[in-house]
Design a protein around this motif. Structure first.
Motif, PDB file in Angstrom:
ATOM      1  N   ILE A  78      21.593 -17.620 -14.981  1.00  0.00           N
ATOM      2  CA  ILE A  78      22.118 -16.233 -15.476  1.00  0.00           C
ATOM      3  C   ILE A  78      23.775 -16.311 -15.480  1.00  0.00           C
ATOM      4  CG2 ILE A  78      20.053 -14.867 -14.880  1.00  0.00           C
ATOM      5  CD1 ILE A  78      21.660 -13.569 -12.581  1.00  0.00           C
ATOM      6  N   PRO A  91      19.500 -10.386 -15.463  1.00  0.00           N
ATOM      7  CA  PRO A  91      18.223 -10.996 -15.570  1.00  0.00           C
ATOM      8  C   PRO A  91      17.036 -10.050 -15.741  1.00  0.00           C
ATOM      9  CG  PRO A  91      18.725 -11.140 -13.222  1.00  0.00           C
ATOM     10  CD  PRO A  91      19.929 -10.235 -14.291  1.00  0.00           C
ATOM     11  N   LYS A  93      15.115  -9.211 -13.514  1.00  0.00           N
ATOM     12  CA  LYS A  93      14.061  -9.164 -12.850  1.00  0.00           C
ATOM     13  C   LYS A  93      14.725  -9.835 -11.398  1.00  0.00           C
ATOM     14  CE  LYS A  93      13.260 -13.923 -14.321  1.00  0.00           C
ATOM     15  NZ  LYS A  93      12.452 -14.752 -14.870  1.00  0.00           N
ATOM     16  N   GLU A 141      29.149  -3.595 -20.866  1.00  0.00           N
ATOM     17  CA  GLU A 141      28.399  -2.419 -21.304  1.00  0.00           C
ATOM     18  C   GLU A 141      27.403  -1.498 -20.281  1.00  0.00           C
ATOM     19  OE1 GLU A 141      25.590  -2.742 -24.898  1.00  0.00           O
ATOM     20  OE2 GLU A 141      27.610  -3.736 -25.361  1.00  0.00           O
ATOM     21  N   GLU A 148      25.845  -3.787  -9.870  1.00  0.00           N
ATOM     22  CA  GLU A 148      24.934  -4.803  -9.204  1.00  0.00           C
ATOM     23  C   GLU A 148      25.911  -5.983  -8.947  1.00  0.00           C
ATOM     24  OE1 GLU A 148      21.738  -4.562  -7.938  1.00  0.00           O
ATOM     25  OE2 GLU A 148      21.759  -2.305  -8.749  1.00  0.00           O
ATOM     26  N   ASN A 192      20.116   3.862 -13.504  1.00  0.00           N
ATOM     27  CA  ASN A 192      21.016   4.119 -12.574  1.00  0.00           C
ATOM     28  C   ASN A 192      22.666   3.788 -13.035  1.00  0.00           C
ATOM     29  OD1 ASN A 192      22.233   4.566 -10.001  1.00  0.00           O
ATOM     30  ND2 ASN A 192      22.010   2.609  -9.504  1.00  0.00           N
ATOM     31  N   SER A 193      23.159   4.434 -13.849  1.00  0.00           N
ATOM     32  CA  SER A 193      24.152   4.231 -14.465  1.00  0.00           C
ATOM     33  C   SER A 193      25.402   4.899 -13.921  1.00  0.00           C
ATOM     34  CB  SER A 193      24.153   4.819 -16.115  1.00  0.00           C
ATOM     35  OG  SER A 193      25.213   4.459 -16.616  1.00  0.00           O
ATOM     36  N   SER A 194      26.272   3.901 -13.642  1.00  0.00           N
ATOM     37  CA  SER A 194      27.752   4.621 -13.011  1.00  0.00           C
ATOM     38  C   SER A 194      28.483   5.520 -14.046  1.00  0.00           C
ATOM     39  CB  SER A 194      28.421   3.653 -12.217  1.00  0.00           C
ATOM     40  OG  SER A 194      27.949   2.612 -11.730  1.00  0.00           O
TER      41      SER A 194
HETATM   42  N1  LIG Z   1      21.867  -9.676 -10.777  1.00  0.00           N
HETATM   43  C1  LIG Z   1      20.489  -8.860 -10.909  1.00  0.00           C
HETATM   44  N2  LIG Z   1      19.435  -9.120 -10.660  1.00  0.00           N
HETATM   45  C2  LIG Z   1      18.432  -8.299 -11.015  1.00  0.00           C
HETATM   46  N3  LIG Z   1      18.591  -7.042 -11.597  1.00  0.00           N
HETATM   47  C3  LIG Z   1      19.654  -6.797 -11.988  1.00  0.00           C
HETATM   48  C4  LIG Z   1      20.830  -7.591 -11.786  1.00  0.00           C
HETATM   49  N4  LIG Z   1      21.890  -7.023 -12.391  1.00  0.00           N
HETATM   50  C5  LIG Z   1      21.470  -6.083 -13.004  1.00  0.00           C
HETATM   51  N5  LIG Z   1      20.198  -5.863 -12.604  1.00  0.00           N
HETATM   52  C6  LIG Z   1      19.465  -4.593 -13.472  1.00  0.00           C
HETATM   53  O1  LIG Z   1      19.951  -4.234 -14.332  1.00  0.00           O
HETATM   54  C7  LIG Z   1      19.949  -2.630 -14.111  1.00  0.00           C
HETATM   55  C8  LIG Z   1      21.556  -2.237 -14.562  1.00  0.00           C
HETATM   56  O2  LIG Z   1      22.508  -2.811 -13.790  1.00  0.00           O
HETATM   57  P1  LIG Z   1      23.867  -2.139 -13.431  1.00  0.00           P
HETATM   58  O3  LIG Z   1      23.316  -0.670 -12.985  1.00  0.00           O
HETATM   59  O4  LIG Z   1      24.663  -3.132 -12.364  1.00  0.00           O
HETATM   60  O5  LIG Z   1      24.528  -1.862 -14.492  1.00  0.00           O
HETATM   61  P2  LIG Z   1      25.930  -1.444 -14.997  1.00  0.00           P
HETATM   62  O6  LIG Z   1      26.633  -2.550 -16.106  1.00  0.00           O
HETATM   63  O7  LIG Z   1      26.779  -1.081 -13.809  1.00  0.00           O
HETATM   64  O8  LIG Z   1      25.655  -0.297 -16.001  1.00  0.00           O
HETATM   65  P3  LIG Z   1      26.423   1.223 -16.015  1.00  0.00           P
HETATM   66  O9  LIG Z   1      27.773   0.944 -16.684  1.00  0.00           O
HETATM   67  O10 LIG Z   1      25.603   1.979 -16.900  1.00  0.00           O
HETATM   68  O11 LIG Z   1      26.715   1.739 -14.565  1.00  0.00           O
HETATM   69  C9  LIG Z   1      19.948  -2.523 -12.663  1.00  0.00           C
HETATM   70  O12 LIG Z   1      19.637  -1.439 -12.017  1.00  0.00           O
HETATM   71  C10 LIG Z   1      18.873  -3.638 -12.329  1.00  0.00           C
HETATM   72  O13 LIG Z   1      17.565  -3.278 -12.416  1.00  0.00           O
END
Ligand SMILES: Nc1ncnc2c1ncn2[C@@H]1O[C@H](COP(=O)(O)OP(=O)(O)OP(=O)(O)O)[C@@H](O)[C@H]1O
Length: 703
Positions: A78, A91, A93, A141, A148, A192-194
């Motif tokens: 990835i 991913p 997953k 986005e 994560e 789980n959006s920040s």
């Molecule tokens: N490296 C990873 N391995 C497994 N799953 C992941 C990974 N990165 C993201 N995800 C999955 O994607 C979801 C969204 O990721 P994350 O909350 O980090 O997005 P974000 O870019 O911070 O979004 P936002 O701007 O809405 O906060 C996570 O809850 C998880 O399910």
């Protein structure tokens, strides 16, 4: 142009490419073994299949980049480098990429594959080696994986530079569940959006151990407290509290368990599939204890949440004259007891506030909807101040005695946004991204320049950071007056409206000059708003509601009322300086949202400019949250918006490929007249120079 038998990319529309082979060339006509072509771009030879750094590609074009990311993604690879960027495709997953063994392998540098850990490892090593602060900028986005990734970087750093105090590592890691409960929510894009941006500085002492951390936050989405889309939720904490708090606590802070009792919670989702809010509450309380929140502090925080929910339940009606009345005074009396403020003063500030007119105070008549608007503003302001206090308190815990030598900052901030409807919030975030992209372009320019002078190469490299200055100038400039300053001016003018503000900026920036078609600012003809050209594309902004969105919602009377509360925790929320915005402006008004954001952004940029930066671009592969599937159009759009393609464009204007002399020898020795076997490294260099000079028509500017 391609040659016979070349592998090429053929674009079938703006976002779709298919691979083909040149079967014949006649003059300028070229036949490719595939249909409906619009544009041809060269594909790379097979040895470049799934390369881990796309800067190595001989043909660095959009379809090659997409193809490479896609084929790696199919193998669960990835992470891919693209010059200065690390591209991370979500991913969706769980992959075995973050175990302690993998952490150790990256620390020992026994794995070379691209990874967040590799970036964090270099950042740390450079901090020690170069004696300089480092920063890792993570953008993408919503749902792309920023949060994560940020967590994984911090996991790595706490392992690599572990503090001598185990408790500090734990506290840094446990600050996260706290921030997520209060700052994250379920949205249609991400469960789980920040809803805020953050910059976490991991501080390191002279011995290279972590000695503290500081969190800065940006642009918390306050509107979510009051309204949410039907398929979304309010901030997690509300549901966690109602589901997980013991009955005695709920009764003490006057809350029931059912979210349907509260206006701010009842019109949207109540739960997230696969998540137990009650379990999350237990985890939150455990994290709060680790971070050092006493039981009393925890109860205070939960009481403020209860106050917010009760403010949402204040019901207003109107008498015949249109004057607002509170129609559930008993509940509001209870609320005032919870807040420790006088009922008459509180209700007066909502329904018939006294406002200054010249030297005197006059009582203003408020309609039911105006009074509701004020109550909602109070709830939003309270939540924002609660969030600010929480972060401040976490920072106090994470700040240790001891000398901070340097830091590694991790910036997790929303990427560029182009929605169907774009408002003030999008302008703030896009402005931020424009500045970050400018920072990137400039950084790349400086590095290229250094590289070229080191290699004594003639160069004529353009500073692409200047390209973005026009748009940035329109937003933040002073001459004649930028959009944000104009908005600030109008936000304190009693007679100004969204319409008059729009007319004003249109007349300043949208003049009918010859260059108007190319101008970055364009007035909108059919809607109230304007169009701005960002590096990522043109965006139409609607200016409805901007004046209200920009103003600090708290009146002086309300601030005074709350700061005089006997509930000291609540009173403290209204202390000067908590948001860094309470120092009043010239005319005695509170700071506007735009002023605050500009100040924060400019402070952030100064910090970043003094660091060695690293850039991580997170990509959402599809909108269905499905593992293993790449939506070409969606991914290409992000590569455009997040600057990866811009980065490639810039590299291509310089010398796109860098090959070690030795590798160059083995690849092209067949073209040399002399035997190149057994050369020392110095001889390899001079022989490459001689051969390329002689055969520049073959090598072009690739070396
Ligand atoms: N490296 C990873 N391995 C497994 N799953 C992941 C990974 N990165 C993201 N995800 C999955 O994607 C979801 C969204 O990721 P994350 O909350 O980090 O997005 P974000 O870019 O911070 O979004 P936002 O701007 O809405 O906060 C996570 O809850 C998880 O399910």
């Amino acid at each position: 142009m391609a040659d016979l038998d070349d592998q090429v990319w053929v674009s079938i529309d703006e976002n779709q490419f298919i691979q083909g082979k040149v079967t014949s060339i006649k003059g300028t006509d070229c036949s490719v073994a595939c249909d409906d072509v619009k544009d041809i771009q060269k594909a790379n030879p097979p040895q470049f299949e799934k390369v881990s750094d796309m800067a190595k590609l001989t043909h660095l074009n959009e379809p090659s980049v997409l193809h490479n990311l896609k084929s790696r993604y199919q193998d669960d690879s990835i992470y891919t480098y693209s010059g200065l960027f690390l591209v991370a495709v979500n991913p969706y997953k769980s992959l075995p990429l973050y175990t302690q063994d993998i952490v150790d392998s990256y620390i020992q540098e026994s794995i070379k594959e691209p990874h967040l850990f590799a970036v964090a490892n270099i950042a740390y090593d450079n901090l020690i080696r170069n004696n300089k602060d480092q920063s890792i900028l993570v953008t993408g986005e919503s749902g792309a994986g920023k949060t994560e990734s940020t967590k994984k970087i911090i996991q790595f750093l706490t392992a690599k530079a572990s503090s001598n105090l185990r408790s500090l590592d734990q506290q840094i890691l446990q600050a996260n569940p706290l921030l997520e409960s209060f700052g994250n929510a379920q949205t249609v894009r991400n469960d789980n959006s920040s809803r805020f941006g953050k910059f976490i500085r991991i501080e390191v002492d002279k011995a290279g151990h972590i000695c503290g951390a500081t969190i800065d936050w940006y642009l918390l989405e306050k509107s979510r407290i009051v309204t949410q889309n039907p398929n979304e939720r309010n901030y997690h904490i509300f549901y966690q509290l109602l589901a997980g708090a013991p009955a005695e606590l709920l009764s003490k802070i006057k809350l029931g368990r059912d979210p349907n009792q509260y206006n701010y919670l009842k019109n949207c989702n109540k739960s997230i599939s696969g998540i137990s809010d009650s379990d999350e509450f237990q985890k939150l309380v455990a994290a709060m204890s680790i971070v050092g929140f006493s039981i009393e502090e925890q109860t205070n925080i939960f009481t403020v949440l209860s106050i917010i929910l009760h403010i949402g339940n204040i019901a207003f009606s109107e008498d015949r004259s249109g004057q607002a009345r509170i129609s559930n005074p008993e509940s509001v009396r209870q609320l005032c007891t919870l807040m420790s403020v006088s009922y008459s003063k509180f209700s007066e500030s909502l329904i018939s506030p006294k406002v200054k007119a010249g030297r005197e105070f006059v009582t203003q008549k408020r309609s039911a909807s105006q009074a509701k608007f004020t109550a909602d503003s109070v709830a939003k302001a309270l939540y924002e101040r609660l969030f600010a206090t929480l972060v401040k308190r976490i920072n106090q815990t994470l700040q240790r005695q001891g000398d901070v030598h340097h830091f590694i900052g991790v910036l997790d901030i929303a990427g560029f946004e182009i929605f169907e409807h774009n408002s003030f919030e999008q302008l703030c975030i896009n402005y931020t991204n424009e500045k970050l992209q400018q920072f990137f372009n400039h950084h790349m320019f400086v590095l290229e320049q250094e590289e070229y002078s080191r290699e004594q190469i003639d160069w004529n490299f353009v500073d692409y950071a200047l390209d973005l200055q026009k748009t940035i100038g329109v937003i933040e400039g002073t001459k004649p007056i930028g959009l944000l300053s104009c908005l600030d001016e109008d936000s304190v003018m009693p007679a100004a409206t969204d319409r008059s503000f729009t007319d004003k900026i249109n007349s300043i920036w949208g003049s009918d000059s010859d260059e108007q078609d190319n101008a970055v600012f364009q007035p909108l003809k059919l809607k109230q708003g304007f169009q701005l050209s960002h590096y990522a594309g043109k965006v139409e902004y609607s200016t409805e509601g901007w004046l209200e969105k920009n103003k600090d919602p708290m009146t002086e009377a309300l601030c005074e009322l709350f700061s005089g509360s006997e509930f000291t925790f609540l009173a403290e929320l209204f202390r000067e300086g908590l948001l860094g915005n309470q120092t009043k402006g010239k005319r005695g008004q509170f700071r506007t949202v735009s002023q605050r954001h500009r100040e924060q952004l400019s402070a952030l940029m100064s910090i970043l400019e003094a660091t060695e930066p690293y850039f991580i671009r997170c990509i959402i592969p599809n909108n269905e949250h499905r593992a293993g599937m790449i939506d070409n159009a969606l991914v290409l759009k992000q590569l455009r918006c997040n600057g990866v393609l811009e980065g490639i464009r810039i590299s291509r204007s310089g010398f796109p490929n860098r090959i070690f002399y030795h590798d160059f020898q083995s690849r092209y020795k067949i073209l040399s007249k002399k035997s190149l076997k057994g050369l020392s490294s110095k001889e390899e260099k001079s022989s490459v120079e001689t051969n390329t000079n002689q055969r520049s028509e073959i090598f072009g500017n690739y070396v």
